[in-house]
Design an enzyme around this catalytic site. Structure first.
Site, short mmCIF file in Angstrom:
data_model
loop_
_atom_site.label_atom_id
_atom_site.label_comp_id
_atom_site.label_asym_id
_atom_site.label_seq_id
_atom_site.Cartn_x
_atom_site.Cartn_y
_atom_site.Cartn_z
CG ASP A 345 -1.92 1.07 1.29
OD1 ASP A 345 -2.70 1.17 0.34
OD2 ASP A 345 -1.94 1.82 2.28
CD GLU A 374 -2.38 2.51 -3.29
OE1 GLU A 374 -3.39 3.19 -3.51
OE2 GLU A 374 -1.78 2.49 -2.19
CG ASP A 441 -7.77 2.91 -3.05
OD1 ASP A 441 -8.29 3.32 -2.00
OD2 ASP A 441 -6.67 2.34 -3.08
#
Length: 476
Positions: A345, A374, A441
């Site tokens: 992340d 990410e 997201d």
């Protein structure tokens, strides 16, 4: 000829080894260029005449051409017999020829006077250890991304507070609504996922945390009780593997949650905490409030956090103690549960050194480990073969959704967008890019298309027709 539109560098996506033997070379030009030739050879290929070394090159036309909005990309693959390559380009446009070396551009007359070719571009050595190698299984994988608390509620003795009934189609869920999904629910649906053709599952965080999304980690070593136990995770991975399905976990290593043991020690002891250097704190006199949503420490630069969210303080991955701890966590995930990959992340905010050390540790445990970052933008600095295998390919998602959604975007615009997405990285990377049409997201694809299923199917058809690892968001 528009020389200012011509660009090349002897590294990254413009020049790199495809494998131990073949070198891919690409040059960018304006659209006025009609033909491009690559002149190449070993730097020591040649003969001596009257005591002077004369370098001899081979010539190949660069016939691989992709079109961008304002440029062409020309490519060729060569096989340097001794792993070294010196090269330059000649370009033709409307009867004019220009020569392009690392030292600049030359007319035919200027080029004819060159005796010393040390000003050429050079790829000095195709070292096998430097070849970008990605896990082969990921090239054909079809992933299913699961937000565990919202997927399926399997039998469990844990009864969460505020449990809501599963919503009907079209109902909007609040970010912290409790639906009780858990790991047992995923185990119960493995037959279904296998029937869909799924060969990989990527789960958003499953470790102990306050929120439903679990990106505010309290304990990296314990599965959140609402999802099950560490043994439940072990069973999920084992049974998924029996179904031919790989498991990728979410590594939240850029920041932690308010309840993380090291941050709690800092709250108690401030600058005297032995974990003070684990975080990026500028002023230890930051404010505290029983409701951390009402604090403004990060906005006031008293300490750094994820996206100005005070309750998710940023970890200092420049600190070797932090790197050692987080890598130890990841090693435990592989050893104890036999996971197949990690999606990191906020991967563009941690230190490159941390990612490099993490990759080495993971590959030491599992040679075909799949390491995803990410990163929403051009991620070339993280994709040179010593950090991530892949990134979440949001540029491709935007290109496909934009084409399917916007009636003013024509096929040529779409071609430009796709070519841009697949010209940023090496071919090895392109084969394992993590491609998805929606995620936790982003807006759901079907919502973005205002429930137009035909557009959604068109987008999915495009997703499955391009190189990369396909990922379906749960429910899509």
């Amino acid at each position: 000829m528009n020389l200012s539109a011509i660009y090349h560098q002897a590294f990254d996506a413009f020049c790199y080894p495809l494998d131990n033997d073949n070198l891919e070379i690409t040059i960018k030009t304006g659209k006025d260029v009609e033909r491009v030739f690559l002149h190449w050879a070993d730097p020591f290929n040649g003969e001596r005449h009257d005591g002077e070394f004369i370098w001899k090159s081979n010539c190949v036309e660069m016939t691989g051409r992709r079109e961008l909005q304002e440029h062409f990309l020309w490519s060729a693959t060569v096989t340097p017999p001794a792993k070294r390559c010196r090269y330059f380009f000649s370009l033709e446009s409307q009867g004019e020829t220009a020569y392009f070396l690392e030292t600049g551009f030359y007319t035919e007359e200027q080029f004819s006077r060159i005796r010393d070719f040390t000003g050429c571009f050079t790829f000095p050595w195709m070292n096998p250890a430097d070849v970008n190698r990605t896990p082969e299984w990921a090239e054909s994988a079809v992933f299913y991304q699961i937000f565990p608390s919202r997927f399926c509620r399997g039998k469990s003795s844990f009864q969460p507070e505020g449990l809501k009934p599963w919503g009907k189609y079209g109902e909007k869920a609040g970010w912290n609504d409790v639906y009780g999904g858990n790991l047992q629910g995923i185990i119960d649906r493995l037959d279904y996922l296998q029937s869909l053709g799924i060969t990989g599952i990527y789960m958003t965080p499953i470790n102990q945390a306050r929120s439903q999304h679990k990106y505010d980690t309290k304990d990296y070593l314990t599965v959140d009780e609402s999802f099950g136990t560490n043994e439940t995770l072990r069973e999920l991975v084992k049974k998924a593997h029996e179904h031919g399905i790989k498991i990728v976990l979410d590594g939240v290593f850029n920041h932690c949650g308010w309840d993380f043991f090291a941050w709690q020690d800092v709250l108690k002891n401030r600058q005297n905490s032995k974990y003070a250097s684990w975080f990026m704190i500028n002023d230890f006199n930051f404010e505290l409030h029983e409701d951390y949503w009402k604090m403004h420490n990060s906005w006031d630069k008293k300490y750094f956090s994820f996206a100005f969210a005070d309750f998710m303080p940023k970890l200092n991955t420049n600190n070797p103690e932090v790197r050692e701890y987080l890598i130890g966590v990841s090693e435990k995930w592989v050893r104890d549960y036999d996971i197949d990959g990690i999606r990191m992340d906020v991967a563009n905010e941690v230190s490159h050194l941390f990612v490099q050390e993490m990759r080495k540790a993971m590959l030491a445990l599992k040679k075909d480990f799949y390491f995803i970052g990410e990163i929403w933008h051009n991620a070339q600095p993280w994709l040179r073969g010593n950090e991530f295998d892949s990134v979440m390919n949001y540029p491709l998602q935007n290109a496909i959704l934009g084409f399917c959604e916007d009636s003013h975007t024509n096929a040529k615009d779409f071609e430009f967008a796709i070519n841009r997405c697949y010209s940023m990285y090496s071919r090895q990377t392109n084969r394992v890019l993590f491609n998805q049409m929606d995620s936790h997201d982003t807006m759901r694809m079907i919502t973005r298309f205002e429930s137009n299923a035909d557009r959604a199917k068109q987008a999915l058809a495009l997703l499955f027709s391009v190189p990369g690892t396909a990922c379906i968001y749960y429910g899509t």
